[in-house]
Design a protein around this motif. Structure first.
Motif, mmCIF file in Angstrom:
data_model
loop_
_atom_site.group_PDB
_atom_site.id
_atom_site.type_symbol
_atom_site.label_atom_id
_atom_site.label_comp_id
_atom_site.label_asym_id
_atom_site.label_seq_id
_atom_site.Cartn_x
_atom_site.Cartn_y
_atom_site.Cartn_z
ATOM 1 N N GLY A 51 4.165 -82.768 31.785
ATOM 2 C CA GLY A 51 4.710 -82.857 30.434
ATOM 3 C C GLY A 51 3.643 -82.996 29.367
ATOM 4 O O GLY A 51 3.879 -82.683 28.199
ATOM 5 N N LEU A 52 2.467 -83.447 29.752
ATOM 6 C CA LEU A 52 1.369 -83.623 28.793
ATOM 7 C C LEU A 52 0.328 -82.508 28.858
ATOM 8 O O LEU A 52 -0.409 -82.298 27.901
ATOM 9 N N ILE A 53 0.278 -81.775 29.951
ATOM 10 C CA ILE A 53 -0.786 -80.793 30.155
ATOM 11 C C ILE A 53 -0.731 -79.643 29.154
ATOM 12 O O ILE A 53 -1.749 -79.051 28.817
ATOM 13 N N TRP A 54 0.441 -79.337 28.621
ATOM 14 C CA TRP A 54 0.552 -78.254 27.653
ATOM 15 C C TRP A 54 -0.143 -78.599 26.342
ATOM 16 O O TRP A 54 -0.413 -77.724 25.521
ATOM 17 N N LEU A 55 -0.459 -79.873 26.123
ATOM 18 C CA LEU A 55 -1.136 -80.283 24.897
ATOM 19 C C LEU A 55 -2.615 -79.891 24.868
ATOM 20 O O LEU A 55 -3.219 -79.837 23.795
ATOM 21 N N LEU A 56 -3.202 -79.604 26.033
ATOM 22 C CA LEU A 56 -4.628 -79.302 26.093
ATOM 23 C C LEU A 56 -5.043 -78.127 25.198
ATOM 24 O O LEU A 56 -6.002 -78.251 24.446
ATOM 25 N N PRO A 57 -4.372 -76.979 25.237
ATOM 26 C CA PRO A 57 -4.802 -75.877 24.369
ATOM 27 C C PRO A 57 -4.227 -75.945 22.950
ATOM 28 O O PRO A 57 -4.510 -75.081 22.124
ATOM 29 N N LEU A 58 -3.456 -76.966 22.653
ATOM 30 C CA LEU A 58 -2.743 -77.017 21.378
ATOM 31 C C LEU A 58 -3.685 -77.145 20.174
ATOM 32 O O LEU A 58 -3.438 -76.537 19.139
ATOM 33 N N LYS A 59 -4.775 -77.892 20.285
ATOM 34 C CA LYS A 59 -5.682 -78.086 19.148
ATOM 35 C C LYS A 59 -6.255 -76.750 18.678
ATOM 36 O O LYS A 59 -6.212 -76.432 17.488
ATOM 37 N N ARG A 60 -6.759 -75.959 19.610
ATOM 38 C CA ARG A 60 -7.330 -74.667 19.240
ATOM 39 C C ARG A 60 -6.265 -73.738 18.666
ATOM 40 O O ARG A 60 -6.524 -72.969 17.746
ATOM 41 N N PHE A 61 -5.066 -73.795 19.230
ATOM 42 C CA PHE A 61 -3.971 -72.953 18.746
ATOM 43 C C PHE A 61 -3.590 -73.336 17.315
ATOM 44 O O PHE A 61 -3.379 -72.464 16.471
ATOM 45 N N LEU A 62 -3.517 -74.626 17.022
ATOM 46 C CA LEU A 62 -3.172 -75.073 15.670
ATOM 47 C C LEU A 62 -4.266 -74.718 14.668
ATOM 48 O O LEU A 62 -3.974 -74.379 13.523
ATOM 49 N N ILE A 63 -5.533 -74.793 15.089
ATOM 50 C CA ILE A 63 -6.630 -74.371 14.214
ATOM 51 C C ILE A 63 -6.481 -72.895 13.878
ATOM 52 O O ILE A 63 -6.640 -72.482 12.732
ATOM 53 N N TRP A 64 -6.158 -72.085 14.880
ATOM 54 C CA TRP A 64 -5.954 -70.652 14.627
ATOM 55 C C TRP A 64 -4.789 -70.439 13.660
ATOM 56 O O TRP A 64 -4.878 -69.617 12.745
ATOM 57 N N MET A 65 -3.709 -71.166 13.853
ATOM 58 C CA MET A 65 -2.549 -71.001 12.980
ATOM 59 C C MET A 65 -2.889 -71.319 11.524
ATOM 60 O O MET A 65 -2.430 -70.648 10.615
ATOM 61 N N GLU A 66 -3.675 -72.352 11.299
ATOM 62 C CA GLU A 66 -3.980 -72.788 9.947
ATOM 63 C C GLU A 66 -5.072 -71.947 9.289
ATOM 64 O O GLU A 66 -4.996 -71.634 8.114
ATOM 65 N N SER A 67 -6.111 -71.601 10.038
ATOM 66 C CA SER A 67 -7.279 -71.001 9.393
ATOM 67 C C SER A 67 -7.601 -69.590 9.864
ATOM 68 O O SER A 67 -8.344 -68.889 9.194
ATOM 69 N N GLY A 68 -7.114 -69.204 11.018
ATOM 70 C CA GLY A 68 -7.464 -67.891 11.553
ATOM 71 C C GLY A 68 -8.710 -67.918 12.395
ATOM 72 O O GLY A 68 -9.058 -66.925 13.021
ATOM 73 N N ARG A 69 -9.410 -69.062 12.445
ATOM 74 C CA ARG A 69 -10.602 -69.186 13.276
ATOM 75 C C ARG A 69 -10.180 -69.524 14.705
ATOM 76 O O ARG A 69 -9.114 -70.060 14.934
ATOM 77 N N ARG A 70 -11.047 -69.243 15.654
ATOM 78 C CA ARG A 70 -10.726 -69.496 17.050
ATOM 79 C C ARG A 70 -11.090 -70.901 17.504
ATOM 80 O O ARG A 70 -10.620 -71.373 18.508
ATOM 81 N N SER A 71 -11.966 -71.585 16.812
ATOM 82 C CA SER A 71 -12.303 -72.973 17.183
ATOM 83 C C SER A 71 -12.784 -73.754 15.987
ATOM 84 O O SER A 71 -12.880 -73.302 14.912
#
Length: 71
Positions: A51-71
């Motif tokens: 239930g928590l493991i899906w959070l691992l890639p979430l930070k990079r995904f949210l950065i992409w959503m907000e700025s378009g950058r990959r990291s």
């Protein structure tokens, strides 16, 4: 955080919801057969981790959503 609307936020939310739905369906489909006979404490730990493991890639995904950058 940008104040201008962009296409990545709604598309990212749809991708996130679709990905989580697929992940949840896979877990619900296959995990009970694999760990169904285990003690309830071990099952609880496994489901908490899953239930928590899906959070691992979430930070990079949210950065992409907000700025378009990959990291």
């Amino acid at each position: 955080m940008s104040h201008e609307p962009n296409w990545r936020i709604p598309v990212g939310m749809l991708i996130l919801l679709a990905g989580l739905s697929v992940y949840a369906m896979l877990i619900a489909r296959y995990m009970p057969g694999l760990i169904g006979g285990w003690h309830v404490v071990f099952q609880t730990v496994i489901y908490l981790v899953l239930g928590l493991i899906w959070l691992l890639p979430l930070k990079r995904f949210l950065i992409w959503m907000e700025s378009g950058r990959r990291s």
